[in-house]
Design an enzyme around this catalytic site. Structure first.
Site, PDB file in Angstrom:
ATOM      1  N   ARG A 156       3.345  33.956 -16.788  1.00 36.95           N
ATOM      2  CA  ARG A 156       2.770  35.043 -15.996  1.00 36.95           C
ATOM      3  C   ARG A 156       3.818  36.127 -15.745  1.00 36.95           C
ATOM      4  O   ARG A 156       4.920  35.842 -15.239  1.00 36.95           O
ATOM      5  CB  ARG A 156       2.268  34.499 -14.653  1.00 36.95           C
TER       6      ARG A 156
ATOM      7  N   GLN B 110      13.338  34.696  -7.362  1.00 40.96           N
ATOM      8  CA  GLN B 110      13.839  33.564  -6.586  1.00 40.96           C
ATOM      9  C   GLN B 110      12.793  32.992  -5.630  1.00 40.96           C
ATOM     10  O   GLN B 110      12.756  31.781  -5.388  1.00 40.96           O
ATOM     11  CB  GLN B 110      15.092  33.983  -5.821  1.00 40.96           C
TER      12      GLN B 110
ATOM     13  N   GLU C 182       0.820  -1.212   0.000  1.00 39.33           N
ATOM     14  CA  GLU C 182       0.000   0.000   0.000  1.00 39.33           C
ATOM     15  C   GLU C 182       0.851   1.259   0.000  1.00 39.33           C
ATOM     16  O   GLU C 182       0.516   2.253  -0.663  1.00 39.33           O
ATOM     17  CB  GLU C 182      -0.920  -0.022   1.218  1.00 39.33           C
TER      18      GLU C 182
END
Length: 381
Positions: A270, A281, A244
């Site tokens: 953007r 940064q 799992e």
């Protein structure tokens, strides 16, 4: 240890990605509102034999190795935006592994073909109202009665539980022995007298995934439905957690890769204050951390899968894998929302849903705090 994928595995990964983008590209928002499970998508995954991957052909499986199965979940997490569906598939495979490795020949012949074809939905029932990460403090009892067991108790938050046809139930068979030798697994069919299922619980995320309570009230289970031997529950549980904690993080890593690519693209396009925001940064550090965690996560994930293919224990590695990838995904989603600003907060851009879904990844299959405890124990603390 060689982690290089074969040409066949690389082709299969691209095949799963194409399949997901074409066949699993439904409007998840509609399912989130209704709380319904995407059955059509489930059937398509069944037709693609995604549930049959690691099982022998004699049971209707594909006979592939565990690494290929892990790679498949990784590809689904990357290309399918419905994390609830992917989680349901992982649970189906996990239950199949439990049946294959610990079930009698009768149980394997009866259930595995149905599981591989997706005709029956499977669930494992461990968590209880008073025992989560402390799984072995469970109170559900399976007392010997004649040729079988009388099962009593409640389970909660069970994945696939409300829609399960078959449930692998962990219960106490010998309170005196407690963990080692005191817990057993029973395979319980829906419709058995004394077994009831509650409606799906409403959740913060993973809203297509069906989680709910299961109730056992003097439920009589025949002894031939015992998975493994009586008292082997802890052994089955520990082995299952290794599978799992590889299958689910595989999907999480795929989602992390998708979030990284979406965020990187946005940061390049953007503009703010005369240049793209990726040149700042404060933004680039967040995105570079995503990339770093993807590469590190892939290494530990593949290591876990290869260890299981070599029939070796991977308890420590699986806990590291689960902890690192789930926390990395949650942080990446938070950073992605922050970088996208107001758009990231809007439902239309879907990143907010990835964030909501990611929160649970640090809780189920053992919380992050529990994984830290397991790792500490392995190093002698």
């Amino acid at each position: 240890m060689d982690f290089e994928l074969t040409d066949e595995q690389k082709v299969w990964r691209e095949t799963v990605i194409r399949f997901s983008r074409k066949e699993l590209a439904y409007d998840i928002a509609d399912f989130e509102k209704s709380g319904d499970f995407p059955w059509d998508a489930w059937r398509k995954c069944s037709d693609m034999q995604l549930m049959a991957l690691p099982f022998p052909e004699e049971y209707g499986g594909c006979g592939v190795d565990f690494l290929t199965t892990v790679l498949t979940l990784n590809s689904l997490g990357y290309a399918c935006k419905d994390a609830g569906l992917v989680h349901a598939l992982a649970t189906q495979i996990l239950c199949g592994l439990q049946l294959y490795f610990f079930g009698s020949e009768e149980l394997k012949a009866k259930y595995l073909p149905l599981l591989c074809r997706g005709e029956k939905v499977f669930a494992q029932a461990i968590t209880e109202p008073g025992s989560g990460s402390d799984a072995f403090s469970m109170r559900a009892r399976a007392e010997k009665k004649g040729e079988g067991y009388l099962l009593n108790g409640n389970k909660v938050f069970i994945t696939n539980g409300p829609m399960a046809d078959v449930v692998i139930v962990f219960a106490v068979t010998d309170p005196e022995k407690k963990t080692l030798g005191g817990i057993s697994c029973l395979v319980v069919d829906d419709g058995l007298a004394g077994f009831d299922k509650a409606k799906p619980l409403k959740k913060m995320g993973l809203n297509t995934l069906q989680n709910g309570e299961l109730f056992f009230n003097n439920c009589e289970v025949s002894s031939d439905r015992l998975l493994g031997k009586e008292g082997q529950g802890a052994i089955i549980f520990n082995e299952s957690m290794e599978w799992e904690r590889s299958l689910l993080p595989a999907a999480h890593l795929g989602t992390l890769e998708r979030i990284f690519e979406i965020t990187l693209k946005y940061a390049k396009e953007r503009n703010a204050f005369g240049k793209n925001i990726g040149s700042y940064q404060a933004v680039s550090n967040k995105i570079s951390s995503m990339k770093m965690n993807i590469e590190l996560g892939r290494g530990i994930l593949y290591r876990c899968a290869v260890l299981k293919d070599c029939n070796k224990r991977a308890s420590l590695d699986a806990s590291i894998c689960k902890l690192f990838i789930s926390e990395s995904l949650k942080q990446a989603c938070l950073d992605a929302v922050q970088i996208h600003g107001g758009y990231g907060f809007m439902c239309e851009y879907e990143i907010e849903r990835d964030l909501r879904d990611s929160i649970a990844s640090t809780i189920y299959s053992g919380t992050s705090e529990l994984q830290h405890n397991i790792i500490a124990r392995f190093i002698g603390l």
